[in-house]
Design a protein around this motif. Structure first.
Motif, PDB file in Angstrom:
ATOM      1  N   GLY A 146       6.470 -35.981  64.113  1.00  0.00           N
ATOM      2  CA  GLY A 146       6.878 -36.130  62.717  1.00  0.00           C
ATOM      3  C   GLY A 146       8.188 -35.453  62.386  1.00  0.00           C
ATOM      4  N   THR A 147       8.919 -34.974  63.395  1.00  0.00           N
ATOM      5  CA  THR A 147      10.210 -34.329  63.172  1.00  0.00           C
ATOM      6  C   THR A 147      11.197 -34.759  64.246  1.00  0.00           C
ATOM      7  OG1 THR A 147      11.357 -32.218  62.879  1.00  0.00           O
ATOM      8  CG2 THR A 147       9.612 -32.275  64.530  1.00  0.00           C
ATOM      9  N   LEU A 148      12.492 -34.651  63.919  1.00  0.00           N
ATOM     10  CA  LEU A 148      13.546 -34.969  64.880  1.00  0.00           C
ATOM     11  C   LEU A 148      14.261 -33.720  65.380  1.00  0.00           C
ATOM     12  CD1 LEU A 148      15.130 -38.138  63.221  1.00  0.00           C
ATOM     13  CD2 LEU A 148      13.497 -38.035  65.125  1.00  0.00           C
ATOM     14  N   VAL A 149      13.916 -32.538  64.833  1.00  0.00           N
ATOM     15  CA  VAL A 149      14.572 -31.307  65.284  1.00  0.00           C
ATOM     16  C   VAL A 149      14.043 -30.931  66.667  1.00  0.00           C
ATOM     17  CG1 VAL A 149      14.795 -30.502  62.904  1.00  0.00           C
ATOM     18  CG2 VAL A 149      12.874 -29.711  64.293  1.00  0.00           C
ATOM     19  N   ASN A 150      14.841 -30.158  67.395  1.00  0.00           N
ATOM     20  CA  ASN A 150      14.407 -29.697  68.715  1.00  0.00           C
ATOM     21  C   ASN A 150      13.195 -28.783  68.578  1.00  0.00           C
ATOM     22  OD1 ASN A 150      16.548 -31.032  69.884  1.00  0.00           O
ATOM     23  ND2 ASN A 150      17.833 -29.197  70.053  1.00  0.00           N
ATOM     24  N   LEU A 151      12.190 -29.051  69.398  1.00  0.00           N
ATOM     25  CA  LEU A 151      11.012 -28.179  69.460  1.00  0.00           C
ATOM     26  C   LEU A 151      11.121 -27.328  70.717  1.00  0.00           C
ATOM     27  CD1 LEU A 151       8.262 -30.720  68.324  1.00  0.00           C
ATOM     28  CD2 LEU A 151       9.405 -28.955  66.955  1.00  0.00           C
ATOM     29  N   ASN A 152      10.975 -26.016  70.564  1.00  0.00           N
ATOM     30  CA  ASN A 152      11.294 -25.083  71.642  1.00  0.00           C
ATOM     31  C   ASN A 152      10.101 -24.355  72.244  1.00  0.00           C
ATOM     32  OD1 ASN A 152      14.121 -25.553  71.076  1.00  0.00           O
ATOM     33  ND2 ASN A 152      13.851 -24.225  69.280  1.00  0.00           N
TER      34      ASN A 152
ATOM     35  N   VAL B 273       6.942 -24.784  67.601  1.00  0.00           N
ATOM     36  CA  VAL B 273       8.038 -24.233  66.796  1.00  0.00           C
ATOM     37  C   VAL B 273       9.359 -24.796  67.288  1.00  0.00           C
ATOM     38  CG1 VAL B 273       6.790 -22.111  66.279  1.00  0.00           C
ATOM     39  CG2 VAL B 273       8.253 -22.201  68.301  1.00  0.00           C
ATOM     40  N   GLY B 274      10.343 -24.819  66.378  1.00  0.00           N
ATOM     41  CA  GLY B 274      11.615 -25.399  66.755  1.00  0.00           C
ATOM     42  C   GLY B 274      12.772 -24.944  65.893  1.00  0.00           C
ATOM     43  N   ASN B 275      13.853 -25.689  65.951  1.00  0.00           N
ATOM     44  CA  ASN B 275      15.061 -25.345  65.224  1.00  0.00           C
ATOM     45  C   ASN B 275      14.854 -25.396  63.717  1.00  0.00           C
ATOM     46  OD1 ASN B 275      16.196 -25.142  67.733  1.00  0.00           O
ATOM     47  ND2 ASN B 275      17.680 -26.803  67.465  1.00  0.00           N
ATOM     48  N   SER B 276      15.743 -24.700  63.010  1.00  0.00           N
ATOM     49  CA  SER B 276      15.765 -24.714  61.538  1.00  0.00           C
ATOM     50  C   SER B 276      14.441 -24.277  60.923  1.00  0.00           C
ATOM     51  CB  SER B 276      16.150 -26.119  61.026  1.00  0.00           C
ATOM     52  OG  SER B 276      17.395 -26.519  61.559  1.00  0.00           O
ATOM     53  N   GLY B 277      13.771 -23.316  61.575  1.00  0.00           N
ATOM     54  CA  GLY B 277      12.535 -22.754  61.027  1.00  0.00           C
ATOM     55  C   GLY B 277      11.329 -23.659  61.093  1.00  0.00           C
TER      56      GLY B 277
END
Length: 204
Positions: free
Chosen positions: A13-19, A32-36
């Motif tokens: 459900g997100t396009l931010v990098n998940l780390n 958890v990932g980028n931009s909080g």
């Protein structure tokens, strides 16, 4: 057999990098990932729900000791803690601005985090050991000095005296503020002579 066929796609459900990702059991996990970004699943990743982290920092690692108590670490020394499974997150001072890549906990009171430039930080929330209050008897109308001894591996910064009913008497004076052991005292005038049951608590 082809091990690649053991992996299947799930929708985050997100396009931010998940780390980072951590599962406390077969069903409950966090990513958890980028931009909080913090995501939570209760059905083995079938669906993921966003949680509010309260930070815009890139988050790199997550760890839970049970389904309620967890921590997240990331850029700029950011560490977040939850006691309710991520329904809310609060900031915990790490004492560093290093990028924090990984964290692990032995229990809810003891953990470690690692990061850039050889950074290792140790978390110890074990309550300080406090002795019994002395003395337990007092004279009427005269100031009586009450004292306790304390010890804690992280150092004690405050002690408070209480009646046995839980009502606060007042803040105590530490012999070595921030030290790992010492004595805390408070002067109190009792209304009548007798034996009193008192308590004290200390914290770091």
């Amino acid at each position: 057999s082809d091990l690649a066929t053991s992996w299947s796609s799930q929708t985050s459900g997100t396009l931010v990098n998940l780390n980072g990702v951590y599962f406390i059991d077969a069903l409950n996990g966090w990513a958890v990932g980028n931009s909080g970004k913090i995501l939570h699943t209760t059905n083995a990743g079938g669906t993921w729900t966003a949680q509010t982290s309260g930070t815009g920092a890139h988050l790199l690692s997550v760890y839970f000791v049970d389904t309620l108590n967890g921590w997240v670490a990331g850029d700029d020394g950011v560490i977040l803690k939850t006691v309710n499974g991520g329904s809310s997150w609060s900031s915990v001072s790490s004492g560093t601005t290093s990028v924090l890549f990984g964290l692990d906990f032995a229990d809810t009171n003891t953990g470690w985090v690692v990061g850039t430039s050889g950074t290792i930080r140790h978390y110890d929330a074990t309550p300080p050991t406090v002795s019994l209050v002395s003395p337990t008897t007092a004279s009427a109308g005269s100031a009586t000095t009450l004292s306790v001894t304390y010890s804690d591996t992280s150092g004690v910064v405050y002690c408070s005296m209480y009646w046995s009913t839980g009502v606060l008497v007042g803040a105590m004076t530490l012999s070595a503020p921030g030290g790992t052991s010492g004595t805390a005292t408070i002067s109190h005038t009792f209304p009548s002579a007798g034996t009193y049951k008192m308590g004290a608590s200390c914290g770091d």
